[in-house]
Design a protein around this motif. Structure first.
Motif, short mmCIF file in Angstrom:
data_model
loop_
_atom_site.label_atom_id
_atom_site.label_comp_id
_atom_site.label_asym_id
_atom_site.label_seq_id
_atom_site.Cartn_x
_atom_site.Cartn_y
_atom_site.Cartn_z
N PHE A 128 -22.53 9.59 -7.73
CA PHE A 128 -22.27 8.54 -6.74
C PHE A 128 -21.38 9.06 -5.62
CE2 PHE A 128 -18.45 8.14 -9.32
CZ PHE A 128 -17.46 7.80 -8.40
N SER A 129 -21.55 8.48 -4.47
CA SER A 129 -20.58 8.62 -3.39
C SER A 129 -20.16 7.21 -2.98
CB SER A 129 -21.17 9.37 -2.19
OG SER A 129 -22.22 8.63 -1.59
N SER A 130 -18.93 7.09 -2.56
CA SER A 130 -18.40 5.79 -2.17
C SER A 130 -17.32 6.03 -1.13
CB SER A 130 -17.85 5.06 -3.41
OG SER A 130 -17.49 3.73 -3.09
N LEU A 131 -16.64 4.97 -0.74
CA LEU A 131 -15.54 5.08 0.20
C LEU A 131 -14.25 4.69 -0.49
CD1 LEU A 131 -17.19 3.47 3.36
CD2 LEU A 131 -16.89 5.91 2.88
N CYS A 132 -13.17 5.37 -0.15
CA CYS A 132 -11.89 5.01 -0.76
C CYS A 132 -10.86 4.72 0.32
CB CYS A 132 -11.42 6.07 -1.75
SG CYS A 132 -11.19 7.71 -1.11
N SER A 133 -9.68 4.36 -0.13
CA SER A 133 -8.63 3.91 0.78
C SER A 133 -8.34 4.97 1.83
CB SER A 133 -7.36 3.57 -0.01
OG SER A 133 -6.98 4.67 -0.82
N GLY A 134 -8.01 4.51 3.01
CA GLY A 134 -7.80 5.40 4.15
C GLY A 134 -8.98 5.45 5.09
N THR A 135 -10.12 4.86 4.66
CA THR A 135 -11.30 4.80 5.52
C THR A 135 -11.03 3.95 6.76
OG1 THR A 135 -12.89 5.22 3.76
CG2 THR A 135 -13.66 3.90 5.61
N LEU A 136 -11.45 4.45 7.90
CA LEU A 136 -11.25 3.79 9.20
C LEU A 136 -9.77 3.48 9.45
CD1 LEU A 136 -14.34 1.37 9.31
CD2 LEU A 136 -14.04 3.54 10.53
N ALA A 137 -8.92 4.45 9.08
CA ALA A 137 -7.48 4.25 9.24
C ALA A 137 -7.10 4.07 10.71
CB ALA A 137 -6.73 5.45 8.65
N GLU A 138 -7.82 4.75 11.60
CA GLU A 138 -7.50 4.61 13.01
C GLU A 138 -7.72 3.17 13.49
OE1 GLU A 138 -9.31 8.73 12.27
OE2 GLU A 138 -9.86 6.64 11.84
N LEU A 139 -8.83 2.57 13.06
CA LEU A 139 -9.12 1.19 13.44
C LEU A 139 -8.13 0.23 12.80
CD1 LEU A 139 -10.98 -0.75 14.95
CD2 LEU A 139 -12.50 -0.74 12.95
N ARG A 140 -7.84 0.46 11.53
CA ARG A 140 -6.88 -0.40 10.83
C ARG A 140 -5.51 -0.35 11.50
NH1 ARG A 140 -5.35 2.44 5.84
NH2 ARG A 140 -3.99 3.43 7.37
N ASP A 141 -5.03 0.87 11.80
CA ASP A 141 -3.70 1.00 12.39
C ASP A 141 -3.66 0.40 13.80
OD1 ASP A 141 -3.00 2.27 10.09
OD2 ASP A 141 -2.94 4.30 10.94
N SER A 142 -4.76 0.52 14.52
CA SER A 142 -4.81 -0.06 15.87
C SER A 142 -4.73 -1.57 15.79
CB SER A 142 -6.09 0.38 16.58
OG SER A 142 -6.11 1.78 16.78
N TRP A 143 -5.44 -2.18 14.85
CA TRP A 143 -5.37 -3.64 14.69
C TRP A 143 -3.97 -4.08 14.25
CZ3 TRP A 143 -7.70 -7.34 16.79
CH2 TRP A 143 -9.08 -7.32 17.06
N GLN A 144 -3.31 -3.25 13.43
CA GLN A 144 -1.97 -3.61 12.99
C GLN A 144 -1.00 -3.77 14.17
OE1 GLN A 144 -0.51 -4.39 9.92
NE2 GLN A 144 -2.68 -4.67 9.41
N ARG A 145 -1.27 -3.05 15.24
CA ARG A 145 -0.42 -3.16 16.42
C ARG A 145 -0.73 -4.44 17.21
NH1 ARG A 145 -1.10 2.96 18.91
NH2 ARG A 145 -1.09 4.05 16.91
#
Length: 266
Positions: A147-164
């Protein structure tokens, strides 16, 4: 180690509906999905010829066709929770059967397949331990679950931008590598390998990224996401925040892809 809470992952019905709507646009923007799936194919045991396989979360059937090409004599089953994906995949062939089903409750007999292949689908499953239990049940002795999947840290740039910009959940949340490892080790399957390999895509602007996520059906599906339209001022603030990540190649979007290979002991 506990999984994500039941409030942290999107409802399966929403996931199925979102990916069903995206079936016709999916392949045109699925660069990441193809890249990750090809890596997972390369992780399969060499010189191994299963007599049957299951493409779990088959989507448009791209990797069902790849599995058929690689294991031409094997019987293949393509399974997805999204009916729209199956309707798109079925006429394109690759599998012997196309089946609607849930990875946490597979509609298959015990000891019925040699290989379960699942690329970038299981991140939407709330109970990954149930997925592993079902894999153990339906695999034959010495069978492989890749299997392949996604784990935490995915799209961190988008997440951090929204946090601002605000405090809402705008980016899908995924399990950590440690949680995946703990669940795999407790599954009763032999853990052959588990590793995270970041994949970075680059975009000309933020609109290109968000349009791609929508075309893939992988836009924000989390509980707690904001309702209604996003105001222009907030969009401008988001664009400005994301621009701080720009590099020579464009705006980066980092995906933390995790790859696992497990085997059912003889």
């Amino acid at each position: 180690m506990a999984e994500l809470s039941s409030h942290a992952l999107p409802d399966k019905r929403q996931v199925a509906a979102s990916f069903s709507r995206a079936a016709s646009s999916y392949d045109a923007v699925a660069e990441l999905q193809r890249r990750v799936g090809e890596t997972l194919l390369a992780d399969l045991p060499r010189d191994w010829q299963p007599s049957s396989w299951l493409d779990l979360g088959c989507g448009t059937g791209h990797f069902s066709r790849a599995l058929h090409s690689r294991f031409a004599e094997a019987r293949g089953v393509a399974l997805d929770i999204a009916e729209g994906m199956l309707r798109y995949a079925r006429p394109r062939g690759g599998a012997t059967h196309f089946v609607a089903g849930d990875a946490e409750a597979l509609p298959m007999r015990a000891d019925s397949t040699d290989l379960i292949f699942s690329s970038l689908a299981l991140q939407w499953c709330e109970d990954f331990s149930s997925v592993l239990g079902e894999a153990h049940r339906v695999l034959r002795s010495n069978g492989v679950f890749a299997f392949s999947s996604l784990c935490s840290g995915t799209l961190a740039e988008l997440r951090d931008s929204w946090q601002r910009v605000d405090g809402f959940t705008h980016v899908n949340r995924f399990r950590s590598e440690a949680v995946y490892r703990a669940l795999c080790e407790a599954s009763g399957l032999q853990l052959v390998s588990l590793q995270v390999r970041p994949e970075v895509l680059y975009f000309d602007d933020l609109r290109q990224l968000t349009q791609e996520l929508k075309a893939l059906g992988a836009h924000n599906l989390n509980p707690g996401r904001p309702g209604g339209l996003t105001g222009r001022a907030r969009v401008r603030a988001l664009v400005a925040a994301y621009e701080s990540f720009r590099c020579a190649s464009g705006l980066p979007a980092t995906y933390q892809a995790i790859y696992g290979v497990l085997r059912k002991r003889q």
